[in-house]
Design an enzyme around this catalytic site. Sequence first.
Site, PDB file in Angstrom:
ATOM      1  N   HIS A   6      -3.847  -5.581   1.621  1.00  0.00           N
ATOM      2  CA  HIS A   6      -3.514  -5.799   3.028  1.00  0.00           C
ATOM      3  C   HIS A   6      -3.992  -7.184   3.449  1.00  0.00           C
ATOM      4  CE1 HIS A   6      -2.180  -1.744   4.072  1.00  0.00           C
ATOM      5  NE2 HIS A   6      -3.210  -1.263   3.401  1.00  0.00           N
TER       6      HIS A   6
ATOM      7  N   CYS B  42       0.829  -1.200   0.000  1.00  0.00           N
ATOM      8  CA  CYS B  42       0.000   0.000   0.000  1.00  0.00           C
ATOM      9  C   CYS B  42       0.870   1.260   0.000  1.00  0.00           C
ATOM     10  CB  CYS B  42      -0.986  -0.032   1.158  1.00  0.00           C
ATOM     11  SG  CYS B  42      -2.386   1.102   0.962  1.00  0.00           S
TER      12      CYS B  42
END
Length: 465
Positions: A419, A331
């Site tokens: 994630h 991310c």
Amino acid sequence: MKQKNRPIMILGCTSDAGKSLVVTAICRLLANRGVKVAPFKAQNMSNNAAITQDGLEIGRAQYLQALAAKAQPSVLMNPVLLKPSADTQSQVIINGKVNNEISQLPWMDRKRLVWPEVQKSLHQLIEAFDQVVIEGAGSPAEINLREGDIVNMSVALECQADVYLVSDIDRGGSFAHLLGTWACLSVEEQKLIKGFVLNKFRGDPALLGNAMDWLEQKTGIPTVANLPYYRHQLPEEDSFRLGTTWQRGKINIGILYYPYASNMDEFDPLIYQDDINLVPITKDIDLSHFDALILPGSKNSGASLQFLKQTGLATSIKQFKASGKLILGICGGLQILGDNIFDPLNLEGGNQSGLGLIALSTTLQAEKSTKQTTIKWQNTDIKGYEIHHGDTTIGKDVTVFMEEHLGWQSANVYTTYLHGAFENKPFYDWFMRQVGGHENGLQWTAHLQTELDKLAQMFEKHGWL
């Protein structure tokens, strides 16, 4: 109609007294007894967020507590989430979505806007569940914050909860903490306190002597539980069981622990393996001894990137890449590893040049992408979640690592917006093959359920329910 129970509320004398774990234990204990139970925390402050099934953000602690309660995680359980993005600034998430208007307001001016949302969520849960278990924040004795309180005694008074006050006895001074916190409350608030709880006790209980009787004589409130120092393998809300330095004989993975690092709990499947040593990198050191580097998510990729440049770590990471060892960016880490972070709305300090280790360019968008995600990866399904502002495009010598919009690779640099990937055994095992380790990944979902049941058993033995 079935009689509902008064909400149970767990308050602490200090931060990190163990409120979250006690709520988690109660939720699982009651759920195992067949009670329809739900957790609630009016306002949480954490950069560790989870995504509900309907794509909304809540604190990771309340997500775990919902799993403990065997309930579907919902924004009703955490209507206000604060995500620090600068020393004096936090992004405010209301009912799972960013609220830029409230984010710009001074702290004490927010209550009039967010308190109605807290009341609405709280009463909806009370109506829908037989038992609600509420967590406070910090301490109710923080006199300077009481005027704007929406998470401690304001909530207790709103629903007339049975309140239990927890103190971390491992720190010392527990009886002074309990007495002092009780003394800071109004008479009306004191009447809601049903018991004191000692937490993280080590040693012989006989050492407590008659201190609990003394405390009850002063306050009229009994000490209802003495919970032992309990080691578990559940996600922590704000602290992480990272190592301290490189260790001989282990797979040493450096994790760039820059300011505003987020969603660090996703590395728990690595932390709880005996052959792995996950070390936080907070200053420029020799990285050559490490077997891999991870750049985690960040609430403010621009500020995290500046930290790497200012400390000299940016140069050290580039030197590490030349060694051919694996670098993984997740991310915000993905964005930092790329060529550019374009910030036309000045969300994170304006445009910046990235580390340039993979030909990716990211433009930060006003709208955040938040959703649970299941993808096909290396012929198997893996699950995770997305939570990012970035829209990323690829350049030369970049190949798809996951799906087209989720992750890319160039040489020994791998990146992903997904994630929670390590919670999938196939991804964990892939990672371990890259670093020369054992493919011993846990079935993480089953592991969490076992740990929750163990926690409930501990609480049933030493608690008051």
